[in-house]
Scaffold this motif. Sequence first.
Motif, mmCIF file in Angstrom:
data_model
loop_
_atom_site.group_PDB
_atom_site.id
_atom_site.type_symbol
_atom_site.label_atom_id
_atom_site.label_comp_id
_atom_site.label_asym_id
_atom_site.label_seq_id
_atom_site.Cartn_x
_atom_site.Cartn_y
_atom_site.Cartn_z
ATOM 1 N N ALA A 161 18.265 5.001 0.492
ATOM 2 C CA ALA A 161 18.976 3.732 0.341
ATOM 3 C C ALA A 161 18.096 2.561 0.760
ATOM 4 N N LEU A 162 17.358 2.704 1.852
ATOM 5 C CA LEU A 162 16.477 1.631 2.310
ATOM 6 C C LEU A 162 15.372 1.357 1.293
ATOM 7 N N MET A 163 14.810 2.417 0.734
ATOM 8 C CA MET A 163 13.757 2.237 -0.266
ATOM 9 C C MET A 163 14.293 1.516 -1.498
ATOM 10 N N HIS A 164 15.498 1.874 -1.929
ATOM 11 C CA HIS A 164 16.090 1.200 -3.084
ATOM 12 C C HIS A 164 16.398 -0.259 -2.792
ATOM 13 N N ARG A 165 16.807 -0.571 -1.565
ATOM 14 C CA ARG A 165 17.078 -1.973 -1.220
ATOM 15 C C ARG A 165 15.793 -2.799 -1.278
ATOM 16 N N ILE A 166 14.704 -2.219 -0.834
ATOM 17 C CA ILE A 166 13.424 -2.934 -0.897
ATOM 18 C C ILE A 166 13.032 -3.177 -2.353
ATOM 19 N N LYS A 167 13.142 -2.143 -3.183
ATOM 20 C CA LYS A 167 12.809 -2.281 -4.595
ATOM 21 C C LYS A 167 13.677 -3.351 -5.253
ATOM 22 N N THR A 168 14.966 -3.324 -5.005
ATOM 23 C CA THR A 168 15.875 -4.291 -5.618
ATOM 24 C C THR A 168 15.585 -5.707 -5.147
ATOM 25 N N ALA A 169 15.254 -5.864 -3.878
ATOM 26 C CA ALA A 169 14.977 -7.196 -3.334
ATOM 27 C C ALA A 169 13.714 -7.795 -3.941
ATOM 28 N N LEU A 170 12.676 -6.990 -4.093
ATOM 29 C CA LEU A 170 11.401 -7.509 -4.581
ATOM 30 C C LEU A 170 11.295 -7.508 -6.100
ATOM 31 N N ASP A 171 11.977 -6.581 -6.739
ATOM 32 C CA ASP A 171 11.854 -6.426 -8.194
ATOM 33 C C ASP A 171 13.237 -6.210 -8.805
ATOM 34 N N PRO A 172 14.101 -7.230 -8.770
ATOM 35 C CA PRO A 172 15.486 -7.051 -9.228
ATOM 36 C C PRO A 172 15.594 -6.696 -10.710
ATOM 37 N N GLN A 173 14.601 -7.079 -11.532
ATOM 38 C CA GLN A 173 14.630 -6.729 -12.949
ATOM 39 C C GLN A 173 14.066 -5.337 -13.225
ATOM 40 N N ILE A 181 0.854 -1.192 0.000
ATOM 41 C CA ILE A 181 0.000 0.000 0.000
ATOM 42 C C ILE A 181 0.890 1.242 0.000
ATOM 43 N N GLY A 182 0.647 2.125 -0.943
ATOM 44 C CA GLY A 182 1.450 3.330 -1.064
ATOM 45 C C GLY A 182 2.667 3.184 -1.948
ATOM 46 N N SER A 183 2.890 1.995 -2.528
ATOM 47 C CA SER A 183 4.094 1.778 -3.342
ATOM 48 C C SER A 183 3.887 2.171 -4.802
ATOM 49 N N GLU A 184 2.715 2.608 -5.174
ATOM 50 C CA GLU A 184 2.416 3.144 -6.502
ATOM 51 C C GLU A 184 2.772 2.168 -7.626
ATOM 52 N N GLY A 185 2.513 0.890 -7.389
ATOM 53 C CA GLY A 185 2.722 -0.110 -8.423
ATOM 54 C C GLY A 185 4.164 -0.443 -8.702
ATOM 55 N N THR A 186 5.097 -0.028 -7.859
ATOM 56 C CA THR A 186 6.517 -0.279 -8.114
ATOM 57 C C THR A 186 7.012 -1.586 -7.508
ATOM 58 N N LEU A 187 6.197 -2.234 -6.673
ATOM 59 C CA LEU A 187 6.611 -3.472 -6.024
ATOM 60 C C LEU A 187 5.755 -4.665 -6.414
ATOM 61 N N GLY A 188 4.624 -4.424 -7.035
ATOM 62 C CA GLY A 188 3.711 -5.485 -7.421
ATOM 63 C C GLY A 188 2.377 -4.896 -7.830
ATOM 64 N N VAL A 189 1.454 -5.783 -8.224
ATOM 65 C CA VAL A 189 0.130 -5.349 -8.683
ATOM 66 C C VAL A 189 -0.916 -5.806 -7.671
ATOM 67 N N ILE A 190 -1.564 -4.864 -7.005
ATOM 68 C CA ILE A 190 -2.676 -5.195 -6.123
ATOM 69 C C ILE A 190 -3.864 -5.603 -6.988
ATOM 70 N N THR A 191 -4.382 -6.813 -6.782
ATOM 71 C CA THR A 191 -5.510 -7.294 -7.586
ATOM 72 C C THR A 191 -6.818 -7.373 -6.811
ATOM 73 N N ALA A 192 -6.747 -7.398 -5.482
ATOM 74 C CA ALA A 192 -7.969 -7.417 -4.666
ATOM 75 C C ALA A 192 -7.601 -7.012 -3.241
ATOM 76 N N ALA A 193 -8.622 -6.666 -2.455
ATOM 77 C CA ALA A 193 -8.380 -6.224 -1.084
ATOM 78 C C ALA A 193 -9.569 -6.545 -0.198
ATOM 79 N N VAL A 194 -9.267 -6.827 1.060
ATOM 80 C CA VAL A 194 -10.293 -6.902 2.111
ATOM 81 C C VAL A 194 -10.294 -5.560 2.826
ATOM 82 N N LEU A 195 -11.448 -4.908 2.842
ATOM 83 C CA LEU A 195 -11.562 -3.556 3.384
ATOM 84 C C LEU A 195 -12.482 -3.538 4.599
ATOM 85 N N LYS A 196 -12.221 -2.625 5.502
ATOM 86 C CA LYS A 196 -13.038 -2.491 6.704
ATOM 87 C C LYS A 196 -14.358 -1.776 6.395
ATOM 88 N N LEU A 197 -15.409 -2.233 7.038
ATOM 89 C CA LEU A 197 -16.696 -1.550 7.002
ATOM 90 C C LEU A 197 -17.027 -1.040 8.403
#
Length: 468
Positions: free
Chosen positions: A443-455, A198-214
């Motif tokens: 640097a921390l943000m780039h490490r997360i991106k590289t770890a999850l999406d190395p390509q 959440i908040g990654s703007e599609g840079t780490l994966g594609v959110i396809t569905a969600a469970v939301l609070k009512l």
Amino acid sequence: MTPSVLLADLAACVGEGHVLTGNDADPYLTDWRRAITGRALAVVRPASRDEVAQVVRRCAAAGVPVVPQGGNTGQVAAATPDDSGRAVVLSLLRMNSVRNIDLDTDTITVEAGCVLQAVQQAAREAGRLFPLSLGAEGSCTIGGNLATNAGGTQVLRYGNARELALGLEVVTPQGEIWHGLRCLRKDNTGYDLRDLYIGSEGTLGVITAAVLKLFPLPRAQRTALAVTSGLHEALSLLQRARAGFGAGLTAFEVMSMHCLWDVTTAFPQQRLPFSATAEHSWCVLLELSDNESEQHSQDQLEAVLSAALEAGEVQDVVVAMSESQSVEFWTLRESITLALALAPACVKHDISLPTSRIPEFVRGTDQALAAAFPGVEMRVFGHLGDGNLHYNLLPAPGAVEADIQRLVHDRVHAAGGSVSAEQGIGQRRIEDLRRYKNDVELALMHRIKTALDPQSVMNPGKVLPPWP
């Protein structure tokens, strides 16, 4: 793999009619503000989670970037491809089902392409409230709301999109599926992947569905417009409303009177419910949601507003006497962005600040801008209750937008604020991130991106500046 072979593979995944190229792709290639237009190899429109996974796997194997897109209503061009023409735009609009409503857990499970307004309506028909509300709710999608951690008008009571999501279903950059659609309020089993996506703007994966609070539908809602002579007075009214309404205060919006005059000029069918004069420089729209009764909400509202009038915090108050009048008040607020879109030029800022510092920030920044850019006109509005201002202005001819934004954002940073409160980074705010984030954060943000999406398959060129 050649582009033609890839397109044939993608057509086999989603159907030939849902792989758009040429003129058919054009509506997906320009951002909402019509400021940035990219190019794409194709626009692909999957209809299911499995089809999304197949598309991402094929693109990853071919080294082709994927740009997820929902309603394409964002302000920072996060869902717009670059001009290389290499990317595949992944439109999720066909994935628009409400999968489940569970009244025992007070949750709704929806696909990413569900329009926000449709989710609100489905919840209401089930006797519940889904509180996320923003101006684009008739066209923005839940996937986009989560990808940008959208805010809106009821953050004061219910929080941003992140606080409203319990579980996610995500397709990773490798085309794997994370089945995280849990409705648990407590789950302390390691890293919180939900909050990462959440908040990654599609840079780490594609959110396809969600469970939301009512939430329970309120028994009564009251809306009022209050006219104040300044932001200090508006802040005093906010403190009074918080003390008087408690959690019942669900919205507290502030608008400069110039914004409202712009609305009534652009849309003559709309009218201000009060006589606004020069000394009345600000207007507050507040909403009270009550779980007891209409009479209780009326008594609370009268007590708080009467005390504010006596204290001189407000000069005039108009309380909506019907649901239709409440809608009229909110339409005034939501029409500000549309009115500003008609201006020849508008420099926009989506900033957040400690609430206590907002009056002085606006006063000082107004003065600094007027001195540096003679002829500039301020158009400020936003969610005062959570410290988020849309600090916009109409520049005089010849003023350079980048210079204006640098002045504003430098002052925001100096005041301990953020240059993006609810709209994200996308393409438009990357240099701001480089300027105002410290090296450890980047640097921390780039490490997360590289770890999850190395390509770097997922939405490259968004959010993160080049590093180091």
